[in-house]
Design a protein around this motif. Structure first.
Motif, mmCIF file in Angstrom:
data_model
loop_
_atom_site.group_PDB
_atom_site.id
_atom_site.type_symbol
_atom_site.label_atom_id
_atom_site.label_comp_id
_atom_site.label_asym_id
_atom_site.label_seq_id
_atom_site.Cartn_x
_atom_site.Cartn_y
_atom_site.Cartn_z
ATOM 1 N N LEU A 267 13.111 13.952 16.180
ATOM 2 C CA LEU A 267 13.140 13.862 14.729
ATOM 3 C C LEU A 267 13.874 12.596 14.303
ATOM 4 N N ALA A 268 13.387 11.990 13.239
ATOM 5 C CA ALA A 268 14.032 10.779 12.730
ATOM 6 C C ALA A 268 15.425 11.084 12.197
ATOM 7 N N GLY B 224 1.940 16.540 9.279
ATOM 8 C CA GLY B 224 2.530 15.531 10.139
ATOM 9 C C GLY B 224 3.721 14.797 9.571
ATOM 10 N N GLN B 225 4.134 15.145 8.340
ATOM 11 C CA GLN B 225 5.266 14.452 7.727
ATOM 12 C C GLN B 225 6.437 15.408 7.549
ATOM 13 N N LEU B 226 7.629 14.892 7.792
ATOM 14 C CA LEU B 226 8.847 15.684 7.690
ATOM 15 C C LEU B 226 9.189 15.908 6.223
ATOM 16 N N ILE B 227 9.241 17.176 5.820
ATOM 17 C CA ILE B 227 9.534 17.483 4.416
ATOM 18 C C ILE B 227 10.923 18.085 4.238
ATOM 19 N N ALA B 228 11.519 18.587 5.316
ATOM 20 C CA ALA B 228 12.845 19.191 5.213
ATOM 21 C C ALA B 228 13.522 19.137 6.573
ATOM 22 N N ALA B 229 14.853 19.058 6.550
ATOM 23 C CA ALA B 229 15.607 19.012 7.805
ATOM 24 C C ALA B 229 16.989 19.603 7.586
ATOM 25 N N VAL B 230 17.535 20.146 8.656
ATOM 26 C CA VAL B 230 18.901 20.676 8.658
ATOM 27 C C VAL B 230 19.648 20.040 9.820
ATOM 28 N N GLU B 231 20.794 19.473 9.536
ATOM 29 C CA GLU B 231 21.671 18.896 10.555
ATOM 30 C C GLU B 231 22.738 19.927 10.902
ATOM 31 N N ARG B 232 22.853 20.268 12.195
ATOM 32 C CA ARG B 232 23.836 21.279 12.638
ATOM 33 C C ARG B 232 25.106 20.589 13.119
ATOM 34 N N LYS B 233 26.261 21.173 12.758
ATOM 35 C CA LYS B 233 27.536 20.595 13.166
ATOM 36 C C LYS B 233 28.509 21.686 13.611
ATOM 37 N N LEU C 282 19.167 11.787 5.668
ATOM 38 C CA LEU C 282 18.763 13.097 5.172
ATOM 39 C C LEU C 282 18.419 13.057 3.681
ATOM 40 N N ALA C 283 19.159 12.251 2.923
ATOM 41 C CA ALA C 283 18.927 12.166 1.484
ATOM 42 C C ALA C 283 17.569 11.566 1.150
ATOM 43 N N ALA C 284 16.952 10.859 2.112
ATOM 44 C CA ALA C 284 15.638 10.267 1.878
ATOM 45 C C ALA C 284 14.518 11.307 1.952
ATOM 46 N N LEU C 285 14.806 12.489 2.479
ATOM 47 C CA LEU C 285 13.796 13.546 2.579
ATOM 48 C C LEU C 285 13.727 14.343 1.281
ATOM 49 N N PRO C 286 12.604 15.021 1.042
ATOM 50 C CA PRO C 286 12.525 15.870 -0.151
ATOM 51 C C PRO C 286 13.607 16.942 -0.194
ATOM 52 N N ARG C 287 13.904 17.557 0.959
ATOM 53 C CA ARG C 287 14.938 18.578 1.029
ATOM 54 C C ARG C 287 15.669 18.458 2.361
ATOM 55 N N ALA C 288 16.993 18.541 2.335
ATOM 56 C CA ALA C 288 17.790 18.451 3.565
ATOM 57 C C ALA C 288 19.150 19.085 3.323
ATOM 58 N N ALA C 289 19.767 19.546 4.415
ATOM 59 C CA ALA C 289 21.076 20.189 4.329
ATOM 60 C C ALA C 289 21.833 19.962 5.631
ATOM 61 N N ALA D 237 3.933 17.163 -7.088
ATOM 62 C CA ALA D 237 5.089 16.420 -7.581
ATOM 63 C C ALA D 237 5.982 15.910 -6.463
ATOM 64 N N ALA D 238 5.871 16.507 -5.287
ATOM 65 C CA ALA D 238 6.776 16.156 -4.190
ATOM 66 C C ALA D 238 6.412 14.804 -3.589
ATOM 67 N N THR D 239 7.408 13.998 -3.379
ATOM 68 C CA THR D 239 7.239 12.704 -2.726
ATOM 69 C C THR D 239 7.827 12.783 -1.331
ATOM 70 N N VAL D 240 7.026 12.483 -0.346
ATOM 71 C CA VAL D 240 7.476 12.592 1.039
ATOM 72 C C VAL D 240 7.788 11.211 1.567
ATOM 73 N N PHE D 241 8.977 11.074 2.081
ATOM 74 C CA PHE D 241 9.356 9.835 2.770
ATOM 75 C C PHE D 241 10.081 10.226 4.037
ATOM 76 N N GLU D 242 9.574 9.789 5.155
ATOM 77 C CA GLU D 242 10.225 10.060 6.432
ATOM 78 C C GLU D 242 10.762 8.762 6.998
ATOM 79 N N PRO D 243 12.058 8.716 7.314
ATOM 80 C CA PRO D 243 12.600 7.484 7.897
ATOM 81 C C PRO D 243 11.806 7.055 9.122
ATOM 82 N N THR D 244 11.531 5.774 9.196
ATOM 83 C CA THR D 244 10.755 5.229 10.308
ATOM 84 C C THR D 244 11.671 4.798 11.430
ATOM 85 N N PRO D 245 11.528 5.369 12.614
ATOM 86 C CA PRO D 245 12.409 4.961 13.722
ATOM 87 C C PRO D 245 12.233 3.491 14.041
#
Length: 324
Positions: free
Chosen positions: A160-161, A171-180, A201-208, A275-283
């Motif tokens: 994952l990016a 095929g596009q990442l719309i949400a992600a969760v970072e575990r700590k 993470l802030a570049a995705l539509p939804r992230a936590a 309405a959702a805009t999808v942007f996935e960081p490009t490695p």
């Protein structure tokens, strides 16, 4: 006072002669030639105490003894040392060896502390958002991933990016969760690697971000200044208001939050697809060698070891800095 003989059946607590240490007490256990630790209190009453292992030769020649605890037993059991005091109250404790950020650490805790860390909570079995089966992508670099074994979810491993657990649509990442874990979270706040991750993470539509501990445990940290971690956390939340940071107390509850967050994100995306805009960081196209990555990290001021495996956060920071 001469050193305590190895036959002693006492746990001895003494003042730490090192005035620069943030751990004001020394505890000496009667095992073999003796085990010596520096710690923050004389007994683990309301929380687990971090213990820093010392060589037995560091026991002072003339210790200032704070307490002597007569023991019924002191025995090793697997990766733990069980300590039973000869008294009616506060008589049982345990020193637990565990791993944090790739190194072995020791915590001194009571049975009550263990129960608090494993709350008697039964997580619901109902499907999140009514989804029959949620497809969750687990980052290929995640070493001990959630399995979601008790959930109607299917996992696949993929790089994952950003984030450790993600959700893709077309095929596009719309949400992600970072575990700590708490130790990883605290170091990420202090050395700014978490800021790099939140930027992606802030570049995705939804992230936590989900933390496998209670917020209150920040103020019990002994290896970092609690106020600095709390202030850094607050600053990050102000800078990245669209990325919530959830403290979930245990790994099981953090997995529950991750599952239900991703399910809610999927439902939101379906309902708001127009309405959702999808942007996935490009490695980054070029993957640096370990030597290049280590040299770059030192040049920009990121803490990095002189040898060994580099943390994934360092590579992500490099990718963020070199992304066109």
């Amino acid at each position: 006072m001469p050193p305590v003989p190895s036959q002693s059946v006492e746990l001895i607590v003494a003042a730490n002669p090192d005035e620069n240490s943030r751990l004001p007490y020394l505890i000496r256990l009667p095992m073999g030639a003796g085990l010596l630790f520096a710690t923050s209190d004389v007994w683990p009453r309301t929380k687990a105490l971090y213990c820093h292992r010392l060589d037995i030769a560091d026991w002072p020649d003339d210790p200032i003894v704070v307490d002597r605890v007569e023991l019924r037993s002191c025995s090793r059991r697997g990766a733990a040392i069980d300590v039973v005091a000869a008294r009616s109250r506060e008589n049982r404790s345990q020193l637990v060896h565990t791993m944090a950020r790739g190194r072995q650490v020791v915590f001194w805790q009571r049975p009550k502390t263990r129960k608090q860390s494993r709350p008697g909570v039964r997580t619901p079995t109902a499907r999140a958002a009514g989804i029959p089966e949620l497809d969750i992508i687990v980052d290929a670099h995640e070493r001990y991933p959630y399995t979601f074994a008790d959930k109607p979810a299917r996992t696949t491993r993929e790089a994952l990016a950003c984030g450790d657990y993600g959700l893709k649509v077309a095929g596009q990442l719309i949400a992600a969760v970072e575990r700590k874990a708490l130790s990883d979270f605290a170091s990420g706040v202090l050395n700014s690697t978490l800021k790099y991750q939140l930027t992606e993470l802030a570049a995705l539509p939804r992230a936590a971000v989900v933390v496998e501990e209670r917020y209150s445990e920040i103020f019990a940290l002994s290896y970092a200044r609690p106020a600095a971690v709390a202030d850094g956390l607050a600053e990050l939340q102000i800078s990245f208001p669209t990325v919530p940071i959830a403290f979930c107390q245990t790994r099981k509850l953090a997995q529950e939050y991750t599952y239900r967050y991703l399910a809610a994100a999927f439902t939101w995306f379906v309902d708001n697809a127009d309405a959702a805009t999808v942007f996935e960081p490009t490695p980054a196209t070029h993957e640096p060698s370990s030597a290049e990555l280590r040299a770059w990290a030192k040049a920009v001021g990121l803490p990095v070891s002189g040898r060994g495996r580099l943390r994934p956060e360092i590579l992500r920071a490099w990718q963020d800095a070199h992304r066109s």
